[in-house]
Design a protein around this motif. Structure first.
Motif, short mmCIF file in Angstrom:
data_model
loop_
_atom_site.label_atom_id
_atom_site.label_comp_id
_atom_site.label_asym_id
_atom_site.label_seq_id
_atom_site.Cartn_x
_atom_site.Cartn_y
_atom_site.Cartn_z
N GLY A 217 31.34 35.06 2.37
CA GLY A 217 30.48 35.11 3.55
C GLY A 217 29.33 34.12 3.45
O GLY A 217 29.00 33.44 4.42
N MET A 218 28.74 34.01 2.25
CA MET A 218 27.65 33.05 2.04
C MET A 218 28.15 31.62 2.15
O MET A 218 27.46 30.76 2.71
N VAL A 219 29.35 31.38 1.61
CA VAL A 219 29.94 30.04 1.74
C VAL A 219 30.17 29.69 3.21
O VAL A 219 29.88 28.58 3.65
N GLY A 220 30.66 30.67 3.98
CA GLY A 220 30.88 30.45 5.41
C GLY A 220 29.60 30.14 6.16
O GLY A 220 29.57 29.27 7.04
N GLU A 221 28.51 30.84 5.81
CA GLU A 221 27.22 30.59 6.46
C GLU A 221 26.71 29.18 6.18
O GLU A 221 26.13 28.53 7.05
N LYS A 222 26.93 28.70 4.95
CA LYS A 222 26.43 27.38 4.57
C LYS A 222 27.27 26.26 5.18
O LYS A 222 26.74 25.22 5.57
N THR A 223 28.59 26.47 5.25
CA THR A 223 29.47 25.40 5.72
C THR A 223 29.74 25.47 7.23
O THR A 223 30.21 24.49 7.80
N GLY A 224 29.43 26.60 7.87
CA GLY A 224 29.71 26.78 9.29
C GLY A 224 29.14 25.69 10.18
O GLY A 224 29.87 25.11 11.00
#
Length: 255
Positions: A217-224
């Motif tokens: 989820g944190m990776v998604g927030e950063k790369t979104g």
């Protein structure tokens, strides 16, 4: 201590000791480059092998006889094993025993779980001893227990961090499409994992899948924000994300 306890103690101690030595061999000790390489490889494989032994031993005595020998009966018996941390970590060990150069980071999740198991056994059998109390081991164990959620989050981070490593290896002579395929599918399983035990210890908070979902989820927030500007690439990423999270989504709906 009974026989099972001795097996887990020796297996997990071996993981911890070999991981420590493997990490030490990465230090720039002058004059011992070739020796460090040999010792590093031996201890790397010994740590993976010891962890694999412990996980397989746990699986061996946890398997229950099927209620019937029909497909559904066998599946009902096997599913809890396949979805367990022990089985998934066994695959993790196997993937990195396939070959390639030693990567000490691979051992960190295994060593962390092994250290918790060693601490649990020693605290149970020697927790009231003067040596355990006077050396501060009791306080250290309690601190580790209170912060197990942070340790398990670190384990999830280390497991996921191996994906870019094996992807980068695809551009080297050590490339292994099989390793990439197996690791991606394993991480998909880890994302869905509802098991909160490893070796013979129980997590103080949550389950393995929770920590993996939190990190992704944190990776998604950063790369979104970046992916939103890439058009066709975002479409492919969304398709991959739907495949990767499908099992967890279905379980959530069932609940």
């Amino acid at each position: 201590m009974d026989f099972r306890t001795y097996v887990f103690l020796f297996a997990t101690l071996s993981v911890c000791i070999n991981t420590f030595v493997c990490v030490v061999t990465t230090l720039p000790i002058p004059g011992f480059k070739s020796l460090r390489g040999v010792v590093g490889l031996i201890t790397y494989r010994a740590a993976l092998g010891s962890a694999l032994l412990g996980f397989l031993y746990r699986i061996g005595y946890s398997v229950k006889r099927p209620s019937s020998w029909s497909l559904s009966g066998v599946k009902q018996s096997i599913d809890p094993i396949v979805n367990s941390n022990g089985f998934q970590y066994s695959l993790y060990c196997f993937i990195f025993l396939l070959g390639g150069r030693p990567v000490p980071t691979v051992l960190m999740p295994l060593a962390t779980c092994a250290a918790y198991q060693v601490g649990t056994i020693l605290n149970k059998h020697f927790g009231s001893s003067m040596v355990w109390q006077s050396t501060g081991a009791s306080k250290l164990f309690m601190y580790a227990q209170e912060n197990m959620h942070r340790a398990m989050m670190t384990c999830a981070t280390m497991e996921i961090s191996m994906l870019p490593v094996v992807l980068m290896e695809m551009f080297t002579p050590a490339r292994s499409p099989t390793k990439v395929f197996m690791l991606v599918n394993l991480l998909k399983r880890r994302y869905q994992c509802s098991d909160n035990t490893v070796f013979r210890i129980k997590y103080t908070y949550y389950d393995s899948g929770y920590y993996h979902r939190q990190l992704w989820g944190m990776v998604g927030e950063k790369t979104g924000p970046v992916l939103s500007r890439l058009g066709p690439v975002r479409f492919l990423v969304d398709k991959g994300k739907n495949w990767f999270t499908s099992g967890a989504t279905e379980k959530a709906k069932q609940k």
